[in-house]
Every structure is written in structure tokens, then in C-alpha cells.
Enzyme design. Structure first.
Site, PDB file in Angstrom:
ATOM      1  NE  ARG A 135      10.021   6.384   8.368  1.00 34.10           N
ATOM      2  CZ  ARG A 135       9.068   6.131   7.468  1.00 34.10           C
ATOM      3  NH1 ARG A 135       9.235   5.145   6.594  1.00 34.10           N
ATOM      4  NH2 ARG A 135       7.986   6.874   7.428  1.00 34.10           N
ATOM      5  CG  HIS A 158      11.189  -2.031   4.666  1.00 36.53           C
ATOM      6  ND1 HIS A 158       9.820  -2.031   4.542  1.00 36.53           N
ATOM      7  CD2 HIS A 158      11.517  -3.143   5.363  1.00 36.53           C
ATOM      8  CE1 HIS A 158       9.340  -3.099   5.165  1.00 36.53           C
ATOM      9  NE2 HIS A 158      10.346  -3.791   5.666  1.00 36.53           N
ATOM     10  CG  ASN A 184       8.427  -1.687   0.149  1.00 36.77           C
ATOM     11  OD1 ASN A 184       7.906  -1.790   1.275  1.00 36.77           O
ATOM     12  ND2 ASN A 184       8.947  -0.550  -0.286  1.00 36.77           N
ATOM     13  N   PRO A 215       0.795  -1.225   0.000  1.00 38.69           N
ATOM     14  CG  PRO A 215      -0.064  -1.057   2.156  1.00 38.69           C
ATOM     15  CD  PRO A 215       0.569  -2.040   1.205  1.00 38.69           C
ATOM     16  CG  ASN A 216      -0.261   4.282   1.350  1.00 38.81           C
ATOM     17  OD1 ASN A 216      -1.230   4.849   0.856  1.00 38.81           O
ATOM     18  ND2 ASN A 216      -0.315   3.700   2.536  1.00 38.81           N
ATOM     19  CE1 TYR A 237       8.988   5.215   2.697  1.00 39.72           C
ATOM     20  CE2 TYR A 237       7.430   7.048   2.791  1.00 39.72           C
ATOM     21  CZ  TYR A 237       7.897   5.848   3.286  1.00 39.72           C
ATOM     22  OH  TYR A 237       7.285   5.271   4.368  1.00 39.72           O
ATOM     23  CD  GLU A 239      10.675  -7.209   6.272  1.00 39.89           C
ATOM     24  OE1 GLU A 239      10.748  -8.329   6.831  1.00 39.89           O
ATOM     25  OE2 GLU A 239      10.510  -6.144   6.898  1.00 39.89           O
ATOM     26  NE  ARG A 291       4.082   6.647   1.741  1.00 40.05           N
ATOM     27  CZ  ARG A 291       4.261   5.399   2.108  1.00 40.05           C
ATOM     28  NH1 ARG A 291       4.645   4.497   1.226  1.00 40.05           N
ATOM     29  NH2 ARG A 291       4.072   5.041   3.351  1.00 40.05           N
ATOM     30  CB  ALA A 331       1.436   0.212   6.347  1.00 41.16           C
TER      31      ALA A 331
HETATM   32  C1  DQA Z   1       8.298   1.212   3.734  1.00 38.40           C
HETATM   33  C2  DQA Z   1       8.361   1.432   5.242  1.00 38.40           C
HETATM   34  C3  DQA Z   1       7.017   1.158   5.896  1.00 38.40           C
HETATM   35  O1  DQA Z   1       7.093   1.371   7.290  1.00 38.40           O
HETATM   36  C4  DQA Z   1       5.965   2.080   5.302  1.00 38.40           C
HETATM   37  O2  DQA Z   1       4.704   1.778   5.863  1.00 38.40           O
HETATM   38  C5  DQA Z   1       5.930   2.065   3.824  1.00 38.40           C
HETATM   39  C6  DQA Z   1       7.189   2.039   3.095  1.00 38.40           C
HETATM   40  C7  DQA Z   1       9.607   1.579   3.026  1.00 38.40           C
HETATM   41  O3  DQA Z   1       9.777   1.170   1.881  1.00 38.40           O
HETATM   42  O4  DQA Z   1      10.452   2.280   3.598  1.00 38.40           O
HETATM   43  O5  DQA Z   1       4.871   2.152   3.218  1.00 38.40           O
HETATM   44  O6  DQA Z   1       8.046  -0.164   3.491  1.00 38.40           O
END
Ligand code: DQA
Length: 145
Positions: free
Chosen positions: A108, A101, A75, A11-12, A24, A99, A19, A78
Site C-alpha cells: 500500500r 494487519h 492491530n 483506531p477506525n 479490508y 503485530e 470502511r 494507524a
Molecule cells: C491496518 C493497516 C493500517 O495501515 C491502517 O491504518 C489500519 C488498518 C490493517 O489492519 O490492515 O487502520 O492496521
């Protein structure tokens, strides 16, 4: 036949570029996808790059990967911090999953320090910006050689 690696985004992540660029960076998800395809072309592997805002869709794609991919870089956004379903799906499929990020989640908010999928994956790459995607693909390539 060349290997296929799935690169799954939660998501997102479709909002990258707009964003929180201070966290990011300025690259869009399409830019990152292009980088992943360039890695695939240079390394003789196919990249199947996807994004969904829906947890169940990510579960379905992990199941699909069991039959049509050599490994997965995910990735989970959340859902990393909330999803038992993703943890179980990763454990179910029996292929290497990384995994990843973009940001260093450990630097954070406290709620980002816990990953519910970390115990199910082969390894975790975080904090390298968009390079985290390429490092994950490099890891998958080496693990599946
Ligand atoms: C993320 C880190 C997560 O905590 C966050 O919710 C994201 C992006 C990252 O790529 O740094 O959506 O996965």
C-alpha cells in the site's frame, strides 16, 4: 487455569464492514471477535477482545496485559506508523506481542511501510484479511506452550 490472550484493536477498526471494503473486506469487527472467540473455545484459551480509537487507552491495556494475559495480538491501525508510546509499552510488558494487519501494508502507500512497533514485537502477521487475527492467536498459543 486456561490462558488469556488480549486482542487489541486501534483506531477506525470499529468501522470494519463499512470502511473501505475493497481493502479490508466485508466482515465487521464483531464478526472477527466471534472468530477469535471460536478459536479460543477450540483451543482452550480465553480471548479478551477490545477496540479503542485512543492511543493512551491502548497503552493502558498493554500495561494491564502484563498482569492478566499470557500474550497480546494487536492491530494498532494507524498508530502502527506513528506511535513511540505503543513501541515503549510493548517493550515494557515482557510478554509476547504479535503485530497484525488485515491488509498487506507493504503493498500500500509508502507511509504504511514503516511500523514503529515492529522492532518491539515478537513477530508481524499482515495481509491475510481477518485470518491475520487467527494466525496471530495460533502464534501466541504456540509461543506460550
Ligand atoms: C491496518 C493497516 C493500517 O495501515 C491502517 O491504518 C489500519 C488498518 C490493517 O489492519 O490492515 O487502520 O492496521
Amino acid at each position: 487455569m486456561s490462558k488469556t490472550f488480549f486482542v487489541l484493536n486501534g483506531p477506525n477498526l470499529n468501522m470494519l464492514g463499512r470502511r473501505e471494503p475493497g481493502i479490508y473486506g466485508g466482515k465487521t469487527l464483531a464478526d472477527i471477535e466471534a472468530d477469535c472467540h471460536a478459536f479460543g473455545a477450540e483451543n482452550g484459551c480465553a480471548i479478551d477482545f477490545r477496540q479503542s480509537n485512543h492511543e493512551g487507552v491502548l497503552v493502558d491495556w498493554l500495561h494491564e496485559a502484563a498482569y492478566s494475559a499470557a500474550g497480546v495480538a494487536i492491530n494498532a491501525g494507524a498508530y502502527t506508523h506513528t506511535s513511540v508510546a505503543l513501541h515503549d509499552a510493548i517493550r515494557a510488558i515482557g510478554i509476547p506481542v504479535i503485530e497484525l494487519h488485515i491488509s498487506n501494508v507493504h503493498a500500500r502507500e509508502e507511509f504504511r511501510h514503516k511500523s514503529l512497533i515492529a522492532a518491539a514485537v515478537k513477530g508481524v502477521i499482515c495481509g491475510f484479511g481477518p485470518l491475520s487475527y487467527i494466525l496471530s492467536l495460533q502464534a501466541l498459543k504456540t509461543l506460550t506452550q
